[in-house]
Design a protein around this motif. Structure first.
Motif, mmCIF file in Angstrom:
data_model
loop_
_atom_site.group_PDB
_atom_site.id
_atom_site.type_symbol
_atom_site.label_atom_id
_atom_site.label_comp_id
_atom_site.label_asym_id
_atom_site.label_seq_id
_atom_site.Cartn_x
_atom_site.Cartn_y
_atom_site.Cartn_z
ATOM 1 N N TYR A 294 6.583 -2.762 0.710
ATOM 2 C CA TYR A 294 6.364 -2.290 -0.653
ATOM 3 C C TYR A 294 5.636 -0.954 -0.747
ATOM 4 C CZ TYR A 294 7.877 -6.794 -2.544
ATOM 5 O OH TYR A 294 8.614 -7.903 -2.889
ATOM 6 N N LEU A 295 5.021 -0.530 0.344
ATOM 7 C CA LEU A 295 4.223 0.696 0.299
ATOM 8 C C LEU A 295 4.539 1.608 1.479
ATOM 9 C CD1 LEU A 295 0.551 -0.183 -0.712
ATOM 10 C CD2 LEU A 295 2.111 1.309 -1.923
ATOM 11 N N PRO A 296 4.453 2.931 1.276
ATOM 12 C CA PRO A 296 4.589 3.857 2.407
ATOM 13 C C PRO A 296 3.478 3.615 3.432
ATOM 14 C CG PRO A 296 4.748 5.018 0.308
ATOM 15 C CD PRO A 296 4.318 3.624 -0.015
ATOM 16 N N ASN A 297 3.774 3.841 4.683
ATOM 17 C CA ASN A 297 2.809 3.573 5.755
ATOM 18 C C ASN A 297 1.519 4.370 5.610
ATOM 19 O OD1 ASN A 297 4.420 1.688 7.043
ATOM 20 N ND2 ASN A 297 5.462 3.217 8.291
ATOM 21 N N TYR A 298 1.603 5.608 5.094
ATOM 22 C CA TYR A 298 0.385 6.416 4.985
ATOM 23 C C TYR A 298 -0.579 5.841 3.953
ATOM 24 C CZ TYR A 298 2.115 8.670 0.674
ATOM 25 O OH TYR A 298 2.548 8.913 -0.605
ATOM 26 N N ILE A 299 -0.043 5.211 2.915
ATOM 27 C CA ILE A 299 -0.909 4.575 1.912
ATOM 28 C C ILE A 299 -1.551 3.324 2.495
ATOM 29 C CG2 ILE A 299 -0.968 3.413 -0.331
ATOM 30 C CD1 ILE A 299 1.153 5.344 -1.292
ATOM 31 N N LEU A 305 -8.350 2.291 6.112
ATOM 32 C CA LEU A 305 -9.433 3.185 6.558
ATOM 33 C C LEU A 305 -10.586 3.233 5.565
ATOM 34 C CD1 LEU A 305 -7.431 6.215 8.026
ATOM 35 C CD2 LEU A 305 -8.799 4.539 9.297
ATOM 36 N N LEU A 306 -10.284 3.130 4.282
ATOM 37 C CA LEU A 306 -11.316 3.229 3.246
ATOM 38 C C LEU A 306 -12.463 2.220 3.417
ATOM 39 C CD1 LEU A 306 -9.191 3.927 0.030
ATOM 40 C CD2 LEU A 306 -10.818 5.485 1.138
ATOM 41 N N PRO A 307 -12.189 0.954 3.808
ATOM 42 C CA PRO A 307 -13.300 0.006 3.955
ATOM 43 C C PRO A 307 -14.351 0.421 4.978
ATOM 44 C CG PRO A 307 -11.209 -1.160 3.886
ATOM 45 C CD PRO A 307 -10.890 0.297 3.975
ATOM 46 N N LEU A 334 -1.967 -2.720 -6.592
ATOM 47 C CA LEU A 334 -1.554 -2.123 -7.864
ATOM 48 C C LEU A 334 -0.656 -0.916 -7.630
ATOM 49 C CD1 LEU A 334 -4.787 -2.316 -10.057
ATOM 50 C CD2 LEU A 334 -2.682 -3.629 -10.319
ATOM 51 N N LEU A 335 -0.960 -0.148 -6.594
ATOM 52 C CA LEU A 335 -0.131 1.023 -6.290
ATOM 53 C C LEU A 335 1.291 0.588 -5.942
ATOM 54 C CD1 LEU A 335 -0.268 4.068 -6.154
ATOM 55 C CD2 LEU A 335 -0.941 3.894 -3.751
ATOM 56 N N ALA A 336 1.395 -0.478 -5.136
ATOM 57 C CA ALA A 336 2.719 -1.001 -4.790
ATOM 58 C C ALA A 336 3.470 -1.457 -6.035
ATOM 59 C CB ALA A 336 2.580 -2.165 -3.812
ATOM 60 N N PHE A 337 2.754 -2.119 -6.945
ATOM 61 C CA PHE A 337 3.389 -2.602 -8.175
ATOM 62 C C PHE A 337 3.889 -1.441 -9.030
ATOM 63 C CE2 PHE A 337 2.954 -3.500 -12.732
ATOM 64 C CZ PHE A 337 3.862 -4.540 -12.864
ATOM 65 N N PHE A 338 3.049 -0.434 -9.225
ATOM 66 C CA PHE A 338 3.429 0.656 -10.124
ATOM 67 C C PHE A 338 4.495 1.574 -9.505
ATOM 68 C CE2 PHE A 338 -0.636 -0.442 -12.228
ATOM 69 C CZ PHE A 338 -0.116 -0.670 -13.490
ATOM 70 N N ILE A 339 4.513 1.685 -8.174
ATOM 71 C CA ILE A 339 5.594 2.420 -7.523
ATOM 72 C C ILE A 339 6.921 1.717 -7.779
ATOM 73 C CG2 ILE A 339 6.611 2.983 -5.273
ATOM 74 C CD1 ILE A 339 3.808 3.677 -4.284
#
Length: 388
Positions: A294-299, A305-307, A334-339
């Motif tokens: 559902y999401l690009p690998n970079y996301i 990494l953020l944690p 949420l990013l996956a949903f909105f994409i």
């Protein structure tokens, strides 16, 4: 920061409503008994009361025996979950999470590669090896869906042992008011239970060892490695939990933790790889293919990494851990949903099922803790101000 936190707490409450309204709309339109618009209005009104003005903190509620209500609710819901699991014909479901785990665990127990096994809808499992091992005893009991009932009992135990009973009951009420949770039960899915297991581990660990979670670094290394290898998204709360303290402990403890983590990780991976026929099969049939669809690998890389950075923002476990966990879990889901929403449209998501809404529900176990704890703190402050 306090003002910003208040805004984000409001965001969490609205997010809880948003996620559950998506489920309510998706499945509400499939029945013709009551208008879906009326369902939405009633749900917002009822859930909104427990989210924004908790009736459990009224003078009348103060006289209630919450301990007895909590225990009675747990028993009733546990029996209900077991009954639903036993009575549901899994092969009639249009959701294959249960059978994906079932055939994968069956393959694993027979010495076969689990990620090529196909379920009743011709799908495959996306579960990492750790979750397959968790599903094994329930498979041997005759139904992998029993995991739902077991995880609910573990959650109830965790809430009862670690929170004031009123807050624990408030958490339980909001959980049981969530259509997203009941969808998991009726579809015999393992996703929500997976996140409950991580939530309970974190809460019970902090309850047991307080500020010194590295008191037993080998145990911590084994357990966190095992949980990371249930589903990739679990790395977010686990990194937030351990990384800051890992940087502070002695080199000896760092080495013990890292060795236990890597060895456990390697053994779990080896457990499935040993039965993989060749590299081409591994490349095409592995859980990462499905978990990253559902999401690009970079996301996804950024989300993991953020944690490491935000673990240093956690000053107090009770006040900060669940805040940052909920926020960072919200980011990729949420990013996956909105994409997907931008490319497919809401109708194709709700009616055509072009997005698995259950991925949004993984936030709920952690987000509910933040909501009920924050509301209890605010109410306590208001009560003190009223007395003065």
């Amino acid at each position: 920061m306090i003002a910003n936190k208040n805004y984000i707490h409001s965001f969490f409450k609205l997010l809880y409503l948003f996620i559950n309204l998506l489920f309510l709309c998706k499945y509400g339109i499939r029945q013709n008994i009551i208008s879906v618009y009326l369902l939405v209005i009633l749900y917002v009104l009822i859930a909104g009361v427990f989210l924004f003005k908790n009736p459990l903190h009224t003078e009348i509620a103060e006289k209630l025996a919450f301990k007895h209500y909590f225990k009675a609710t747990v028993v009733i819901v546990f029996i209900a979950i077991l009954t639903i699991t036993i009575m549901t014909d899994g092969n009639a479901l249009k959701v294959d999470r249960w059978s994906a785990m079932d055939v994968a665990v069956q393959a694993l127990s027979h010495g076969d590669y689990p990620y090529t096994a196909t379920d009743h809808l011709n799908g495959r499992t996306s579960n990492f090896p750790g979750l397959l091992l968790i599903g094994l005893p329930f498979y041997l009991l005759g139904n992998v869906g029993y995991l739902q009932a077991a995880s609910f009992l573990l959650l109830a135990f965790t809430l009862y042992k670690t929170l004031p009973i009123k807050i624990a009951f408030h958490y339980l009420v909001l959980l049981l008011m969530a259509p997203a949770y009941w969808w998991e039960i009726f579809s015999i899915s393992d996703l929500f239970s997976n996140m409950i297991l991580v939530f309970c581990f974190v809460v019970l660990l902090k309850q047991k060892w307080k500020q010194d979670i590295f008191k037993h670094p080998v145990f911590l290394g084994i357990s966190t490695s095992f949980l990371v290898l249930t589903r990739g998204i679990t790395a977010i709360p686990l990194i937030l939990l351990v990384f800051k303290d890992f940087c502070k402990i002695s080199f000896q403890k760092q080495w013990q933790y890292a060795s236990a983590f890597v060895l456990t990780f390697a053994l779990l991976i080896l457990m499935v790889l040993i039965n993989c026929p060749d590299f081409e099969t591994l490349k095409s049939y592995n859980p990462l293919v499905l978990q990253t669809s559902y999401l690009p690998n970079y996301i996804l890389g950024m989300a993991l990494l953020l944690p490491f950075y935000f673990s240093f923002k956690i000053k107090s476990f009770e006040n900060d851990f669940f805040f940052w966990t909920s926020l960072l879990l919200s980011f990729p889901t949420l990013l996956a949903f909105f994409i997907r929403l931008s490319t497919m449209g809401i109708e194709r998501i709700l009616i055509g099922s072009y997005f698995d809404l259950s991925y949004l529900s993984i936030i709920i176990p952690f987000m509910l803790y933040e909501i009920v704890n924050e509301q209890h703190v605010n109410t306590s402050h208001q009560s003190k101000e009223a007395l003065t």
